[in-house]
Each structure stands twice: as structure tokens, then as C-alpha cells.
Design a protein around this motif. Sequence first.
Motif, PDB file in Angstrom:
ATOM      1  N   SER A 188      -4.708  -1.352  -1.524  1.00  0.00           N
ATOM      2  CA  SER A 188      -3.832  -1.431  -0.350  1.00  0.00           C
ATOM      3  C   SER A 188      -2.931  -0.207  -0.301  1.00  0.00           C
ATOM      4  CB  SER A 188      -2.994  -2.706  -0.418  1.00  0.00           C
ATOM      5  OG  SER A 188      -2.163  -2.709  -1.557  1.00  0.00           O
ATOM      6  N   ALA A 189      -2.119  -0.119   0.720  1.00  0.00           N
ATOM      7  CA  ALA A 189      -1.275   1.066   0.922  1.00  0.00           C
ATOM      8  C   ALA A 189      -0.180   1.124  -0.134  1.00  0.00           C
ATOM      9  CB  ALA A 189      -0.652   1.032   2.309  1.00  0.00           C
ATOM     10  N   PRO A 190       0.199   2.342  -0.553  1.00  0.00           N
ATOM     11  CA  PRO A 190       1.345   2.474  -1.463  1.00  0.00           C
ATOM     12  C   PRO A 190       2.592   1.871  -0.831  1.00  0.00           C
ATOM     13  CG  PRO A 190       0.140   4.540  -1.328  1.00  0.00           C
ATOM     14  CD  PRO A 190      -0.429   3.649  -0.266  1.00  0.00           C
ATOM     15  N   ARG A 191       3.438   1.283  -1.648  1.00  0.00           N
ATOM     16  CA  ARG A 191       4.638   0.627  -1.144  1.00  0.00           C
ATOM     17  C   ARG A 191       5.839   1.566  -1.168  1.00  0.00           C
ATOM     18  NH1 ARG A 191       5.434  -4.413  -4.807  1.00  0.00           N
ATOM     19  NH2 ARG A 191       4.796  -2.884  -6.374  1.00  0.00           N
ATOM     20  N   ARG A 192       6.742   1.310  -0.249  1.00  0.00           N
ATOM     21  CA  ARG A 192       8.049   1.993  -0.186  1.00  0.00           C
ATOM     22  C   ARG A 192       7.905   3.508  -0.274  1.00  0.00           C
ATOM     23  NH1 ARG A 192       9.262  -2.775  -2.870  1.00  0.00           N
ATOM     24  NH2 ARG A 192       8.930  -1.930  -4.946  1.00  0.00           N
ATOM     25  N   PHE A 193       7.173   4.070   0.635  1.00  0.00           N
ATOM     26  CA  PHE A 193       6.999   5.513   0.719  1.00  0.00           C
ATOM     27  C   PHE A 193       8.264   6.111   1.333  1.00  0.00           C
ATOM     28  CE2 PHE A 193       4.508   9.184   2.794  1.00  0.00           C
ATOM     29  CZ  PHE A 193       4.755  10.008   1.700  1.00  0.00           C
ATOM     30  N   ARG A 194       8.958   7.003   0.596  1.00  0.00           N
ATOM     31  CA  ARG A 194      10.252   7.544   1.016  1.00  0.00           C
ATOM     32  C   ARG A 194      10.194   9.061   1.072  1.00  0.00           C
ATOM     33  NH1 ARG A 194      10.524   3.864  -2.781  1.00  0.00           N
ATOM     34  NH2 ARG A 194      11.023   5.268  -4.494  1.00  0.00           N
TER      35      ARG A 194
END
Length: 1323
Positions: free
Chosen positions: A1078-1084
Motif C-alpha cells: 500500500s502507499a507509504p504513510r504520512r508523506f511530509r
Amino acid sequence: MGVTRSREARNYFDSTQGRAAVFSLRPTFREKKDLAGILLRPKSASWDGLGPKKCLASLPTCPHGGRLRRRWMNQTMAPSGERLIDLCAIWDAGVYLPSAACNRASSGVARKRLNEAEKLSSVQEAQLKRLEVTRPRVLGSRERGQVPRMARQPPPPWVHAAFLLCLLSLGGAIEIPMDLTQPPTITKQSVKDHIVDPRDNILIECEAKGNPAPSFHWTRNSRFFNIAKDPRVSMRRRSGTLVIDFRSGGRPEEYEGEYQCFARNKFGTALSNRIRLQVSKSPLWPKENLDPVVVQEGAPLTLQCNPPPGLPSPVIFWMSSSMEPITQDKRVSQGHNGDLYFSNVMLQDMQTDYSCNARFHFTHTIQQKNPFTLKVLTNHPYNDSSLRNHPDMYSARGVAERTPSFMYPQGTASSQMVLRGMDLLLECIASGVPTPDIAWYKKGGDLPSDKAKFENFNKALRITNVSEEDSGEYFCLASNKMGSIRHTISVRVKAAPYWLDEPKNLILAPGEDGRLVCRANGNPKPTVQWMVNGEPLQSAPPNPNREVAGDTIIFRDTQISSRAVYQCNTSNEHGYLLANAFVSVLDVPPRMLSPRNQLIRVILYNRTRLDCPFFGSPIPTLRWFKNGQGSNLDGGNYHVYENGSLEIKMIRKEDQGIYTCVATNILGKAENQVRLEVKDPTRIYRMPEDQVAKRGTTVQLECRVKHDPSLKLTVSWLKDDEPLYIGNRMKKEDDSLTIFGVAERDQGSYTCVASTELDQDLAKAYLTVLGRPDRPRDLELTDLAERSVRLTWIPGDANNSPITDYVVQFEEDQFQPGVWHDHSKYPGSVNSAVLRLSPYVNYQFRVIAINEVGSSHPSLPSERYRTSGAPPESNPGDVKGEGTRKNNMEITWTPMNATSAFGPNLRYIVKWRRRETREAWNNVTVWGSRYVVGQTPVYVPYEIRVQAENDFGKGPEPESVIGYSGEDYPRAAPTEVKVRVMNSTAISLQWNRVYSDTVQGQLREYRAYYWRESSLLKNLWVSQKRQQASFPGDRLRGMVSRLFPYSNYKLEMVVVNGRGDGPRSETKEFTTPEGVPSAPRRFRVRQPNLETINLEWDHPEHPNGIMIGYTLKYVAFNGTKVGKQIVENFSPNQTKFTVQRTDPVSRYRFTLSARTQVGSGEAVTEESPAPPNEATPTAAYTNNQADIATQGWFIGLMCAIALLVLILLIVCFIKRSRGGKYPVREKKDVPLGPEDPKEEDGSFDYSDEDNKPLQGSQTSLDGTIKQQESDDSLVDYGEGGEGQFNEDGSFIGQYTVKKDKEETEGNESSEATSPVNAIYSLA
């Protein structure tokens, strides 16, 4: 005597509600408040008994059609010195001034306006010329056709006052200034018939003026009334008003009688009217026992009231004993004498009793007579409501039809006498079956349409303000379908005395001649009696200068001794008139009665009049001058009236100036000045337009005004000619009115009123609101039949949107009372329909109207109509048989409603038997809508029938419906379950069918239960929640999707019927292969400065396999320009990355995804933050970064730093010159240590050790923190480890970037930044 009101003037005063505020005049008029000069009249001028309308009709016209009020008693007797009274219309377009007689702007400048005179009195209407400018109204208006485009508002109250004063001058008298001697004049008195409340003190008014002040005395019943002898009676100070006080006891009836007041001074005596004092009476009703009134249905009936005689007569009305009003119509109504008349009695009349009530005015009490009870004998004892609307109601009830006959008055002829000026009331009440209609006629002519009106359902004819021409023969015609009769009433008009020429005060100079005229009329002809100072003229001392000629007294060569008060008493059998008029002989030089140097402001192009009230004896002559010019103003644009008023026919700018009036007689002269200012008119140049709006929309009405800048403008709005309340939904601005959320109540005419102190203009527009229709009314049932009825209604107002449909609803009171159902729908052009009905329903109907805006409120319900019963014509629907348990079957159906029951005691015959067994039918009678059959086999088919039945019989034979008994749980599970993995998220299933007898019910579906046992990744927690997949019907394969990749699963299958799940199959295990994460989390994305961008992220929530890394793609963009994409790959453990910017202006778009061996998973996209000055051009931003040293703010900052360094150097030099030592204990922020070298005097040597770095930090260019850097040490700017100074203490180091202390000391790092770097760091 002061100003005396004529009858017409009093009527007008009453129409303005008699408020004192009516005399609150505008400033321009208030300055002319003393009207003595204006009210000077010709000595012989009079009304001649004519009202204003008749007077106006015979007078010469003003230039624009108004009337000049000019009337002479005798043209041959009009001397040249007589004063002319000008009462032309005193308002016109744009200006309202009491002196603006016949004013109207010239045709080239004036605008046409509509004068809304409908609310004005009849006196005003006679003087207003109605001007209209019309145009077609917008489609949808309630009133079609032509409507006023603009309308002028009725004059303000101060104009009414001015008009009233002009009227008063017609019936007025000369006003002598109060500082001159004069005989007494009665100014206030009680009415002739004075009725008083016995609970209050008695007050009989009499006030008078004179110089010297008059004294008063009274007579009672023509005998002197000695007030001093009665302790209850007193006279008010400086007044003749009597006060009779009963607080200490006494009976008011003892003081009843005829009173007359005498006001006397040394120049004469004035008399009041003879005042008849009566005490109000409200006697009790005599007690009586009333037997029930027995009457045959259809016969006439009179219930007599006979109220007790009261003073004044009480008001009569009929109610029931429970205080409910008696409904009156053309069949049942109350006569003028108070009796209640029934033209024909019906059975419903005995549903209530009848009580006569009398309300007495003064005591405000209501007395009730014992009620009458009716007993109606009838051939049709049942009061069936359906017969009320029967087209032949009387025949249906067995009532014989009769020709009309008169109940009041009786006979064929009668006579009636009425006094002139009173109301004539003629009444005819007739009986008959059907109820007769009444029509009125006058023999030899038409009824006076302007004065005649019909009352009491045409049974009474009222003619108001009767005159002699209303006498004659009137007859009423009573008719019904059986015939007609008539009654003739002979009307005679008599008259109490009324003035033709009332005597007025006479002011003469010594030696002048004059006359008093007392002329009255009446029927019979009244007699005239003269008195002087309250005594008959025959018994008065002879006067050689006085001659009596019937109704006229002639004075010749009058002298001072001729002063007296004369009374004229004219009377006949119907009443009397008494008038006082004094003769005053004065030698007075001219005097001005108005304030000096008045300022009069008028509107351009209007007609106006300048008044100059004066007094003198002999009567002075008056001349006008302008701006001190020697020529008298008269002729051309000027006209001087004989009362001294100067009229300017059309005001121009050059008419502005100072006007002087000069009054002259043989004794001297007097003058006064008036300054005239001319102002521009107020005009609305952009007017509101007629509009049509739907409910809920917003409407704006424009009103833009042009006015004289020296005048204060006020813009207000009227709605339907009443002041508009500006609520929350309205917004009023200087040039518009906005209405938000338009509602039906907003419909009407809107008038914009632009006004200043001098004039006003107004414009009108009509707002039409398209609203929901009003409810239909007056529902009527006719053509009554067993299965149908005709319903007729009167449509309500469509509210400007045509009615498209009518919905007829019905309600019955047996099955669902109070619940309304739709019956039928009809087009909007219909207001009558034949309704198909069902047997045995007590119907009640109502109608709803529909248009494009919405639906109306329902009409009031009609009367009820019950149809006769019959056997049911249908059976209940939706019959079902289903088991609720494994050994029963519940039979249900939809119950029949009221319109299908067709009779009382509706019930259902329920039959059932097993299908295809040919066994006998089981049956049961049920009153509800369900029945449960018990002890049934599991899931067996049954034939079911449900038949309706009521007291009139059974319904038709019903058709059979197949139902099933209850189900049990399945006994078997699917076998040979096979699982095949399709991909990382889906599997396919296959199984064998179970035998039908093991299902034990209806097969609903095969169901798979599965759950995630574990993940192939170590230390990854998973949820083991059970999930299910359904496969409806008799299927043998299916697919399960949305599984997690790289996981271990278990699966079981069951069979499902209506009861529930069967046993579970063997558990199957399977493993899903690896998938994409799944997509990486909390991309900042963070941007600490202009050179770098920091990226951070967290691992995906679902790796779905063994991760092998991350892929980052980013690209620079600036508006529509996009740069080359850059791809970066990272290890699976890396979660941070720093991007070095190559372009400080562009933004970056980043796309990040995680990878497994299978491939890249879902990506997440973010963009770098926008620079703070992104809105500025790119070139300017780049130039700012590249050439910062040339910026003004940077140069100023550098100068400030240099100045600060110079100050520090000077301070250091001064300290060194004092010995190289200075105390710093107060300067340092840190405590002293034991190693600090200290002198005995507490001072320290200034050395490099004093420059230890302060505790602090500073951010460098790359965003890292450097600890323990010095902010103010001068050593940091040198090349070595210590600063160098000359002997004079001057600094010899250079500005350079400090070397890392690791190179010099190999210890702590302390770095100083250059000023340029410091600025970049701040940026």
C-alpha cells in the motif's frame, strides 16, 4: 366672538379625527399662525346654507380648474371695501402651503401625478383634480387593465389643518385682538342634550372670553340657579363651567333639567345654548318565565325582545344562553326594533336557545333576557344533514311552499318622517317558503346611489344625510318562486332650523353703518326672535341708531354706546338655533397681527400667497411693495386680494426678495416685511417599476431623487398607502428598497415618498407576488345518490398564478378517523365534479388547489354523507402463507379499507389445505389480518384462500394462493470443496450440491466463511475477524476477492435456507502470494530554506510482501512549465531524503511509492510549499536574491551595524584611557567563579578571557544548530584566537569569516557568521 365652525367645517374636523395635532403646522405656516387678517370677511358674506360642494359648484374657477370660494349675501350690497375670501385648493404638485391657493406648475415644467383622494373627506374630494398617467399592468396582477403609474400622496396633516382653517373662515367671525376692549364671546359649551354617567361627577361646560374678563351665572329651568346655596355645586375659576360633586352623597337625578349660561362684562352679555341635562339609565330586565315556543316547520316566527327603556337606547343583539352568537342570514335576522325574525322555521333551529341581550353605553353592561326555547313540529323527524343541500330542501322535508307575506311592517302601506341631515332607515321583513328576496325601489325615480346602501341581507335600506329631495314614496318587493308582494312607505322629510346666514360679530368705527343678519330655514319655517344682552329686544332700551327689519338689524351712524351682544334665536317644533353676535365700536389705528420679518420658502414654478394679517378700525387699506420699490404690486404675475393677501401666480427665481405690506386708515399706518426664498422642486427621476416575483425571490425597487441641496431630503416608503415597516427581510437605502424572500403579504403598491420641508414627490409601483392559491371554500354536496355525489366548491384566490389542478380528498370515521386520502384529481378550470363512492362509508370531503408555486391549504371539510351498505365486491390482497416456526404457517393479508368494506362488521373467512392432497378445506373466520396454522410438517406447500364478508353478505370466491409451512435448519454441508488461488487477492471455489431433502426449506444460498490466520511476514499482527461471501441460488462455484496478499487463510462452507445456516464443511487452508504494498504513510514535505527540501515518510500500513525499497519521482514546475523528471530509489529502511534545489523559484512535485518483488504499490503525491512572495514576478524574486547587496534595506542594516561597532570601540577606548580597568559585576549575566582574576578594588583586567562565548545557539545555512557561539565577541572577527589592539585601544582586526576553533584549539567549535551569511540565514 372667536372663529365659529360651520357644520361642514365640524364634519371635516371630525373626519380628521379631531386631534389637536391636526394644527401642528410646518414652520413656514406656523410663522403665520395668527389668522385674524386672513379671516376678515365681508360684512354680508355667508354660506347661504349651502354645503361646500354646492357652494363650489356655483363659484368661478381657478386657472387649473379649482374653485374660488366667493359668495355674497347680496351682490347689490357688496361695498367696494369688502374683503374677498380665497379658499382655492391649497396644495398641488410639489408644494403644500396654506397660502398656495390654486397652485400648479406651468405645463412645461409640471408633472402629472395621481392625487389619491379616496381616503380624504368629501370636502377635500371636491377640491382635488384627479390627474392620471396610466399604462397596462404587468400580466399576473390581481387588478388587470390600467393602473396608476405614479400617484401623489395625500397631503400631510398640516395641510389638512390649513384647509380646515380656510373652511372655518367661511363660517367665522372677525377676531379682535384681546388687548382691545370687547364684549364677551362664548368659546366652549356642552351639547344641547347632555347625558351624563350617574357614577361620575356632573360637568356642564361654559367658557367665554372678553375684555374685561366676563363673569358667569346660570339659570335652571328658566330660573336663576343660585350656586352658593348648594354645597355640591361649584364653578371653575375663570370659567363658567359647573361641577356637581357627588363624592359626599346625593342623587344625580335631582339635578336633571334645562341649564343656560350667561357670560357678562360691561359691554354686554352672551348666552349659551339651553343645555338639557339627563342622567343615563340602564334599567334591569323584568323577570319573566318564558314557555317553550311551539311552531310548525316552515311557519314564520317572531321572537320579541322588548328591551327595558334606557337612556340612551341600548344596543340589541341575540345570542344563545351559552353566549354563542346566533347565525343570521336572509331567513333568520334581527330587525331594527331588536326582534328576531324567522321567515320560515326549520328543524335545525331548535338545536339552540335564543336570548336577547342589551348593551348599555355608559355603564358598559350587558343584560340578558331569559332565553326562548323552540320546539319545532315536523313531518320529517330526522335532521339528516344531507337534506340541507338538497335542491328542493323544503319539499324533501315535507314543508309546503307559500307566497311571501310581510312580518314587518304589516299591511301594504305605511309612512315615516325623518329630519333633514339624519339617516333614513326603511325596513321590510317578509315570511314565505322558500325564503323571499327583498328588492327596493323609489316611485318616480332612482334610489340615491351616493347615499343609499342596503343592510340586513337587503331587508333594510339606509339613506344617509337625508335632504328634502329624498322625500317621496319607496316600496319594497318581496318575492320567491311562489309569487311576490310589495309594501309602500311614504317618506316625509322635515327639518330642524339650519343656518342660511348666521349672524357674525360686527366691528364698526364711530359713525359707520352695518347690519346683523339672522337667516335660517327649516320645515316648518322657523320663527326668528332677537335679543340683546340676553333680554328680548322689545324690552331693551330704545336705540335710535338701530332698526329691526325681520331677520336683519340695521345700524346707522353707530356710536360707542351701541356696543352690545345680540342673540338670534330661530326655532320650530323640531329644534332651535341660538347665535351670539356682538357689535363693537372701535377707533383703532392699523396694526399688524403676524410676526415681523417672516421668512417664507417656496418651490419654483408654484403658485403661492403671502398673507399679511392686520387689524384696524376703520378697516385699513393694504398695499404691497417689493425690495423697497415705490410701485404697488398688482397685475401681471401678482394679484392682491381684498383681504390683503398677495398672490404670486407662478414663482420664478427673480421673485425672490423682500416684500413689504403697508396697512393705512385715517388713524395711521402699519407695515410688515416678508422675505421670500425660492427653492428647486423635489423630483424623482428614476421611478420604481411594476414587478412580478415568485415567493422567496429578491426584489429591488429603485427611487432616485433630485432636490434642492439647501433642503434636507427624506425618502420613505409606503405600502398600500400606509407607512412601510422595514423588517429583517427588507433593506432601505437612499435610492432603493430591497425585499428579500418575497412572501404573499408583500404584494401591493409601494410608494416612494421623497420629501423636504417644503414639498414632496412620490412614485408608485405595484409588486405582484406569485403565491400559492388560497383554499377553496363553501363546499356543497348535491345530486346525492347511492354510489355518487356532486361536490361543488368556490375557488380561492389564485394569487396571480393560475390554478392548474384540484385534488379532492376524503375522510371516513370508522376505520381511520382523521386520516385524509386522495380521492380524485381535476383540472383547474373545474369547480364541480361527480365523485364515485363506495357503499357504507360516512364520507367527508375537502379540496386542495394547486398552481405552479405550490398547494393551497385544504378547504374546510364538507358535510358528511353516508352511503348505504352492500356485500364486498373484492377480497383482501397480498395473501401470503409463511412459517414463523418449523411446525406452523402464518397466513397474512392486507386488510381492506373503508371504501372496500361495503358494510358493517367486516371479517375474513380463511381457508387452507395441503397442496395436491385433495383433502377437505380447513376454515376459520378472522377479524384481524393474520392467522397461524399449527402442527404442520416442515416446509410443506398449502393452498390458501381468504374471503371478505360483512353483514350484507360474502365477497366473491377468492383464488388460491400457495404458501409453505415453517422451515428447519439444513442437515447437510457442501462436499468436495476445492480452492484455487487466482492471484494475491482472489480465489475461486467449487463444491458439490446437497440433496434437496436435506435443505428442509427453501435454498437461499451457499455461503463461504473465511478468515486471515496469519501473515507470512514476521512480527506482523493481523485481524482474524471472520468474513463471508454469499452465492445465492443453487450454484456450484464462486469467487472470493479482496483478500490480503502474502497471508495464510482458512475457509468453511455452509448451506443457508429461510431458517438459517446448516452444518459447516471441512476447513480448507490456502496461502495468498506476495503482492504490491500500500502507499507509504504520512508523506511530509518541508522546506527549511531556499536551497533544500526535506522529505519524510512512514512505512506502508500493508507491506503485502517483502519490501525491497522505495521509488521517488520528482519534477520542478513553474506555472505551466515543467522540468525533467528525476527518479531516486531508496532502501526499504530509509524514510528520509533531502533534495538540493537547483532552481530557487520553481516548486517541486514528489511522487513516492514502495516496492516488493512483485512491483511498485500505490503512490502518494505531495508538492513543495509555495514561496511567500510567489505572487511577485519571477525575475524580481531572482534579482532580489542575486543582488541583495544593492537593496536599500540591506544597506541601512549594514550602516546600523557599523554605527554600533563604532560606539563599542569608543566606549572601550574611554575605559582603557581611565586605567584599563572597569567593573563588570553589574554587566555580566553569569556569577563569578573562583578562577576569575580579581583585583582588590573589585575590577577585572580586560583580557581575552572576558570574551568567552555566551550560552546560546544560532541556525546555520544548512539548518543545523551550532552550540556556544558568541554573539558579541570582537575576537570572533579576528584571524587569531585573541584580538589585538593598539596602545590606544583601537581595533586592528579585519572583518573575515572566523576559522573553526578546532583548527586553533582542537576543542570546542565556535563559529561566527559574516553579516551577509547572517542575512541569508534569516531569510
